[in-house]
Design an enzyme around this catalytic site. Structure first.
Site, mmCIF file in Angstrom:
data_model
loop_
_atom_site.group_PDB
_atom_site.id
_atom_site.type_symbol
_atom_site.label_atom_id
_atom_site.label_comp_id
_atom_site.label_asym_id
_atom_site.label_seq_id
_atom_site.Cartn_x
_atom_site.Cartn_y
_atom_site.Cartn_z
ATOM 1 N N THR A 131 43.638 34.661 3.146
ATOM 2 C CA THR A 131 42.331 34.145 2.735
ATOM 3 C C THR A 131 41.364 34.254 3.905
ATOM 4 O O THR A 131 41.759 34.399 5.054
ATOM 5 C CB THR A 131 42.411 32.674 2.323
ATOM 6 N N HIS A 132 40.124 34.172 3.592
ATOM 7 C CA HIS A 132 39.074 34.068 4.597
ATOM 8 C C HIS A 132 38.265 32.834 4.210
ATOM 9 O O HIS A 132 37.446 32.889 3.295
ATOM 10 C CB HIS A 132 38.183 35.308 4.605
ATOM 11 N N ASN A 133 38.533 31.717 4.856
ATOM 12 C CA ASN A 133 37.832 30.483 4.529
ATOM 13 C C ASN A 133 36.380 30.609 4.965
ATOM 14 O O ASN A 133 36.095 30.877 6.124
ATOM 15 C CB ASN A 133 38.514 29.289 5.196
ATOM 16 N N ASN B 277 33.554 32.599 -1.563
ATOM 17 C CA ASN B 277 34.244 33.829 -1.169
ATOM 18 C C ASN B 277 34.861 34.442 -2.416
ATOM 19 O O ASN B 277 35.860 33.960 -2.914
ATOM 20 C CB ASN B 277 35.320 33.524 -0.129
#
Length: 145
Positions: free
Chosen positions: A73-75, A113
């Site tokens: 993931t890319h928070n 996102n």
């Protein structure tokens, strides 16, 4: 995709060393996310098998979101970009509404996102902020919108 029940807020229980509340993330994967992992995992497994792999272990299940483990993931989010200071923290040049000489470049400006690997969008943000900084300097300061 964004959902109203996914949000950031200040925790009412946990505080930092200065007594200020910590940021709390309320989020979990939706059914659409689980279905995407199931489909893409199976599809990738088929491709790898067709390429001649002897052993294929395809990930087709996704558990609940767990912040302490990396889950590809890319928070993002928290310093949302928008068109007014009432609904956002930065303008479309990534300039803070209330601190005119501060530009925030990064994925924090995302309202959400929608997928993996936001590198291209972040590059566009960096160019937009650079444009804003040049405009800010040329104008001798002030808000850009």
């Amino acid at each position: 995709m964004p959902h109203k029940h996914h949000f950031l807020d200040l925790d009412t229980t946990y505080k930092d060393a200065f007594g200020d509340p910590l940021l709390r993330i309320t989020f979990d994967f939706e059914e659409q996310d689980h279905e995407l992992v199931k489909f893409m995992g199976a599809k990738c497994g088929e491709i790898i098998k067709e390429m001649g792999a002897d052993t294929v272990v395809a990930n087709t299940k996704q558990g609940a979101y767990e912040i302490t483990q990396y889950q590809s993931t890319h928070n993002t989010g928290g310093v949302i970009m928008g068109s007014s200071p009432e609904t956002s923290a930065v303008n479309n040049y990534l300039q803070m509404w209330d601190v005119e000489n501060l530009f925030v470049v990064g994925a924090s400006a995302f309202a959400h996102n929608s997928g993996y690997n936001p590198t291209g969008t972040l590059t566009a943000f960096a160019y937009r902020a650079a444009e804003g900084i040049q405009k800010y300097r040329k104008n001798g300061g002030g808000s850009l919108v």
